[in-house]
Write a protein that holds these residues in place. Structure first.
Motif, PDB file in Angstrom:
ATOM      1  N   VAL A  39       0.593  25.364 -28.146  1.00 15.48           N
ATOM      2  CA  VAL A  39      -0.558  24.506 -28.611  1.00 15.48           C
ATOM      3  C   VAL A  39      -0.147  23.077 -28.541  1.00 15.48           C
ATOM      4  O   VAL A  39       1.321  22.713 -28.462  1.00 15.48           O
ATOM      5  N   SER A  40      -0.686  22.235 -27.270  1.00 18.67           N
ATOM      6  CA  SER A  40      -0.502  20.786 -26.850  1.00 18.67           C
ATOM      7  C   SER A  40       0.456  20.527 -27.803  1.00 18.67           C
ATOM      8  O   SER A  40      -0.317  20.493 -29.003  1.00 18.67           O
ATOM      9  N   ARG A  41       0.709  19.634 -28.275  1.00 20.58           N
ATOM     10  CA  ARG A  41       0.693  18.203 -28.959  1.00 20.58           C
ATOM     11  C   ARG A  41       2.069  18.368 -29.430  1.00 20.58           C
ATOM     12  O   ARG A  41       1.635  18.042 -30.487  1.00 20.58           O
ATOM     13  N   GLY A  42       2.633  19.327 -29.134  1.00 21.70           N
ATOM     14  CA  GLY A  42       4.389  19.420 -29.638  1.00 21.70           C
ATOM     15  C   GLY A  42       4.778  20.472 -29.124  1.00 21.70           C
ATOM     16  O   GLY A  42       5.886  21.123 -29.711  1.00 21.70           O
ATOM     17  N   GLY A  43       3.595  21.918 -29.426  1.00 17.18           N
ATOM     18  CA  GLY A  43       4.270  23.063 -29.126  1.00 17.18           C
ATOM     19  C   GLY A  43       5.150  23.521 -27.528  1.00 17.18           C
ATOM     20  O   GLY A  43       5.153  24.173 -28.002  1.00 17.18           O
ATOM     21  N   PHE A  44       4.685  22.751 -26.531  1.00 14.64           N
ATOM     22  CA  PHE A  44       4.632  23.405 -25.758  1.00 14.64           C
ATOM     23  C   PHE A  44       6.199  23.524 -25.234  1.00 14.64           C
ATOM     24  O   PHE A  44       6.685  24.153 -24.511  1.00 14.64           O
ATOM     25  N   THR A  45       6.884  22.780 -25.490  1.00 13.80           N
ATOM     26  CA  THR A  45       8.265  22.661 -25.834  1.00 13.80           C
ATOM     27  C   THR A  45       9.214  23.695 -26.798  1.00 13.80           C
ATOM     28  O   THR A  45      10.015  25.096 -25.829  1.00 13.80           O
ATOM     29  N   PRO A  46       8.898  24.507 -27.536  1.00 14.04           N
ATOM     30  CA  PRO A  46       9.204  25.580 -28.127  1.00 14.04           C
ATOM     31  C   PRO A  46       9.037  26.218 -27.426  1.00 14.04           C
ATOM     32  O   PRO A  46      10.143  27.549 -27.323  1.00 14.04           O
ATOM     33  N   ALA A  47       7.721  26.226 -26.804  1.00 17.46           N
ATOM     34  CA  ALA A  47       7.363  27.856 -26.530  1.00 17.46           C
ATOM     35  C   ALA A  47       8.265  28.245 -24.952  1.00 17.46           C
ATOM     36  O   ALA A  47       8.216  28.918 -24.840  1.00 17.46           O
ATOM     37  N   ARG A  48       7.646  27.165 -24.104  1.00 18.04           N
ATOM     38  CA  ARG A  48       8.916  26.969 -22.922  1.00 18.04           C
ATOM     39  C   ARG A  48      10.564  27.712 -23.539  1.00 18.04           C
ATOM     40  O   ARG A  48      10.822  28.520 -22.874  1.00 18.04           O
ATOM     41  N   VAL A  49      11.232  27.210 -24.817  1.00 16.24           N
ATOM     42  CA  VAL A  49      12.389  27.764 -25.479  1.00 16.24           C
ATOM     43  C   VAL A  49      12.030  29.357 -25.113  1.00 16.24           C
ATOM     44  O   VAL A  49      12.867  30.211 -24.599  1.00 16.24           O
ATOM     45  N   LEU A  50      11.428  29.351 -25.656  1.00 18.30           N
ATOM     46  CA  LEU A  50      11.300  31.092 -27.055  1.00 18.30           C
ATOM     47  C   LEU A  50      11.186  31.870 -24.954  1.00 18.30           C
ATOM     48  O   LEU A  50      11.769  33.186 -24.746  1.00 18.30           O
ATOM     49  N   CYS A  51       9.923  31.517 -24.343  1.00 18.03           N
ATOM     50  CA  CYS A  51       9.838  32.156 -22.820  1.00 18.03           C
ATOM     51  C   CYS A  51      11.146  32.157 -22.300  1.00 18.03           C
ATOM     52  O   CYS A  51      11.509  33.165 -22.020  1.00 18.03           O
ATOM     53  N   ASP A  52      12.454  31.419 -22.245  1.00 18.43           N
ATOM     54  CA  ASP A  52      13.340  31.627 -21.689  1.00 18.43           C
ATOM     55  C   ASP A  52      13.909  32.405 -22.225  1.00 18.43           C
ATOM     56  O   ASP A  52      15.412  33.259 -21.582  1.00 18.43           O
ATOM     57  N   VAL A  53      14.315  32.093 -23.959  1.00 13.77           N
ATOM     58  CA  VAL A  53      15.044  33.281 -24.467  1.00 13.77           C
ATOM     59  C   VAL A  53      14.401  34.735 -24.002  1.00 13.77           C
ATOM     60  O   VAL A  53      15.322  35.652 -24.082  1.00 13.77           O
ATOM     61  N   LEU A  54      13.075  35.312 -24.563  1.00 12.04           N
ATOM     62  CA  LEU A  54      12.817  36.019 -23.946  1.00 12.04           C
ATOM     63  C   LEU A  54      12.677  36.232 -23.164  1.00 12.04           C
ATOM     64  O   LEU A  54      12.449  38.266 -22.053  1.00 12.04           O
ATOM     65  N   GLY A  55      12.965  36.108 -21.403  1.00 14.26           N
ATOM     66  CA  GLY A  55      12.980  36.277 -20.083  1.00 14.26           C
ATOM     67  C   GLY A  55      10.693  36.855 -20.480  1.00 14.26           C
ATOM     68  O   GLY A  55      10.676  37.411 -19.006  1.00 14.26           O
ATOM     69  N   ILE A  56       9.751  36.060 -20.571  1.00 15.88           N
ATOM     70  CA  ILE A  56       8.518  36.000 -20.298  1.00 15.88           C
ATOM     71  C   ILE A  56       8.880  34.608 -19.124  1.00 15.88           C
ATOM     72  O   ILE A  56       9.098  33.093 -19.087  1.00 15.88           O
ATOM     73  N   PHE A  57       7.487  34.748 -17.981  1.00 14.70           N
ATOM     74  CA  PHE A  57       7.420  34.351 -16.827  1.00 14.70           C
ATOM     75  C   PHE A  57       6.227  33.861 -16.921  1.00 14.70           C
ATOM     76  O   PHE A  57       5.543  32.757 -16.514  1.00 14.70           O
ATOM     77  N   ASN A  58       5.270  34.181 -18.171  1.00 16.00           N
ATOM     78  CA  ASN A  58       4.031  33.621 -18.375  1.00 16.00           C
ATOM     79  C   ASN A  58       3.697  32.785 -19.573  1.00 16.00           C
ATOM     80  O   ASN A  58       3.593  33.344 -20.499  1.00 16.00           O
ATOM     81  N   LEU A  59       3.248  31.973 -19.070  1.00  9.68           N
ATOM     82  CA  LEU A  59       3.030  30.166 -20.064  1.00  9.68           C
ATOM     83  C   LEU A  59       2.254  29.650 -19.867  1.00  9.68           C
ATOM     84  O   LEU A  59       2.104  29.865 -18.968  1.00  9.68           O
ATOM     85  N   THR A  60       1.222  29.265 -21.283  1.00 10.89           N
ATOM     86  CA  THR A  60      -0.060  28.705 -20.834  1.00 10.89           C
ATOM     87  C   THR A  60      -0.098  27.759 -22.158  1.00 10.89           C
ATOM     88  O   THR A  60       0.572  28.282 -22.520  1.00 10.89           O
TER      89      THR A  60
END
Length: 68
Positions: A39-60
């Motif tokens: 969710v934009s306006r503050g949620g992109f950074t936590p989502a990116r970290v979660l992707c890194d931790v889980l090894g997920i490459f698809n982030l929108t």
């Protein structure tokens, strides 16, 4: 009357700790996500970290707008 929105400032250390905790819960559930939606306006950074931790490459992201 204008309502005040509650805002909680979260440190980058807390974001990383929470992302690791969430990633552990996701792994323990057996769910294997293909995509993380931020969710934009503050949620992109936590989502990116979660992707890194889980090894997920698809982030929108999605934009959320509040109107009165």
């Amino acid at each position: 009357m204008v309502e005040k929105l509650r805002c909680e400032l979260v440190s980058s250390e807390s974001v990383h700790d929470l992302a690791w905790t969430l990633a552990e819960r996701v792994r323990d559930s057996g769910f294997v996500p293909d995509l993380v939606v931020a969710v934009s306006r503050g949620g992109f950074t936590p989502a990116r970290v979660l992707c890194d931790v889980l090894g997920i490459f698809n982030l929108t992201s999605i934009r959320v707008v509040h109107y009165r």
